[in-house]
Design a protein around this motif. Structure first.
Motif, short mmCIF file in Angstrom:
data_model
loop_
_atom_site.label_atom_id
_atom_site.label_comp_id
_atom_site.label_asym_id
_atom_site.label_seq_id
_atom_site.Cartn_x
_atom_site.Cartn_y
_atom_site.Cartn_z
N ASN A 98 -3.81 4.86 -1.34
CA ASN A 98 -4.94 4.30 -0.45
C ASN A 98 -4.54 3.21 0.72
N LYS A 99 -3.17 2.72 0.53
CA LYS A 99 -2.89 1.37 1.28
C LYS A 99 -3.44 0.26 1.21
N LYS A 100 -3.03 -0.67 1.59
CA LYS A 100 -3.86 -1.89 1.38
C LYS A 100 -3.95 -2.81 2.54
N LEU A 101 -5.09 -3.30 3.12
CA LEU A 101 -5.41 -4.22 4.15
C LEU A 101 -5.87 -5.23 3.72
N PHE A 118 -0.30 -3.12 3.68
CA PHE A 118 0.88 -2.70 2.69
C PHE A 118 0.83 -1.21 2.92
N TYR A 119 1.73 -0.51 3.23
CA TYR A 119 1.47 0.89 2.98
C TYR A 119 2.48 1.77 2.55
N LYS A 120 3.34 1.17 1.59
CA LYS A 120 4.15 1.88 0.48
C LYS A 120 4.79 0.97 -0.45
N CYS A 121 4.76 1.61 -1.48
CA CYS A 121 5.39 1.03 -2.85
C CYS A 121 6.22 1.74 -3.59
N GLN A 122 7.39 1.17 -3.97
CA GLN A 122 8.40 1.88 -4.89
C GLN A 122 8.87 1.10 -6.09
N LYS A 123 8.79 1.69 -7.26
CA LYS A 123 9.19 0.89 -8.40
C LYS A 123 11.05 0.92 -8.12
N LYS A 130 8.86 -2.83 -4.90
CA LYS A 130 9.24 -2.97 -3.56
C LYS A 130 8.16 -2.36 -2.74
N TYR A 131 7.85 -3.21 -1.61
CA TYR A 131 6.74 -2.99 -0.61
C TYR A 131 7.09 -2.98 0.73
N TRP A 132 6.56 -2.13 1.39
CA TRP A 132 6.70 -2.24 2.98
C TRP A 132 5.45 -2.65 3.60
N PHE A 133 5.42 -3.64 4.56
CA PHE A 133 4.48 -4.52 5.13
C PHE A 133 4.57 -4.47 6.62
#
Length: 179
Positions: A98-101, A118-123, A130-133
């Motif tokens: 869903n992404k996060k705003l 925040f548009y991507k997350c990886q364990k 780890k998050y991309w923002f």
């Protein structure tokens, strides 16, 4: 509230459009004083959807923007002793789907006005996500603090995922001033 057939079927176009907003924030030109930390007129992108999002979150017309990655660890209690694997997994799944705003991201650290996407997350480990923002603010000092590796982040409660988070420093891979 009713949803379109696309949304009911689980097809989400908003994340792509929100990503465009995050990228477009760096190039929006406005009339606000760049040094002002007060609410300014919202940015008005060409897309009606993006214009509505900008208005609803109070996105200033002129913003400093940073993008990059950061990591966080989730715990079962505020004492931050036991990793909350379920909460961390749920948060990653939610961001990837869903992404996060965030209209007022980490005001406990930066004060009011930070807009986070925040548009991507990886364990990346048994206890680390780890998050991309992309994060914007009308106050350049807030972006400086975000990108400062010595900034400390207190534990924050995420009620949605029943998780207490400790954010690690943000690594800003790109920055843009208002144009």
């Amino acid at each position: 509230m009713t949803f379109s057939p696309l949304v009911r079927k689980g097809i989400w176009i908003a994340p792509l459009l929100l990503a465009t907003l995050g990228i477009g924030v760096a190039v929006v030109v406005g009339i606000a004083d760049a040094s002002s930390t007060t609410r300014t007129e919202p940015a008005a992108p060409d897309s009606p959807l993006l214009a509505e999002i900008a208005e609803q979150i109070g996105l200033p017309a002129r913003t400093w923007t940073a993008s990059g990655i950061h990591t966080a660890k989730g715990y079962t209690t505020e004492a931050a002793e036991t990793i909350n694997v379920q909460g961390m997994t749920a948060d990653c799944d939610n961001i990837n789907l869903n992404k996060k705003l965030a209209a007022d991201y980490r005001s406990d650290v930066f004060g009011p006005g930070m807009k986070g996407f925040f548009y991507k997350c990886q364990k990346v480990g048994p206890d680390t996500n780890k998050y991309w923002f992309t994060i914007s603010s009308a106050d350049g000092a807030q972006i400086d603090k975000l990108c400062d590796p010595s900034t400390k982040y207190p534990v924050v409660n995420d009620e949605q995922h029943h998780t207490y988070w400790i954010d690690k420093p943000f690594t800003c891979t790109s920055r843009a001033e208002p144009s």
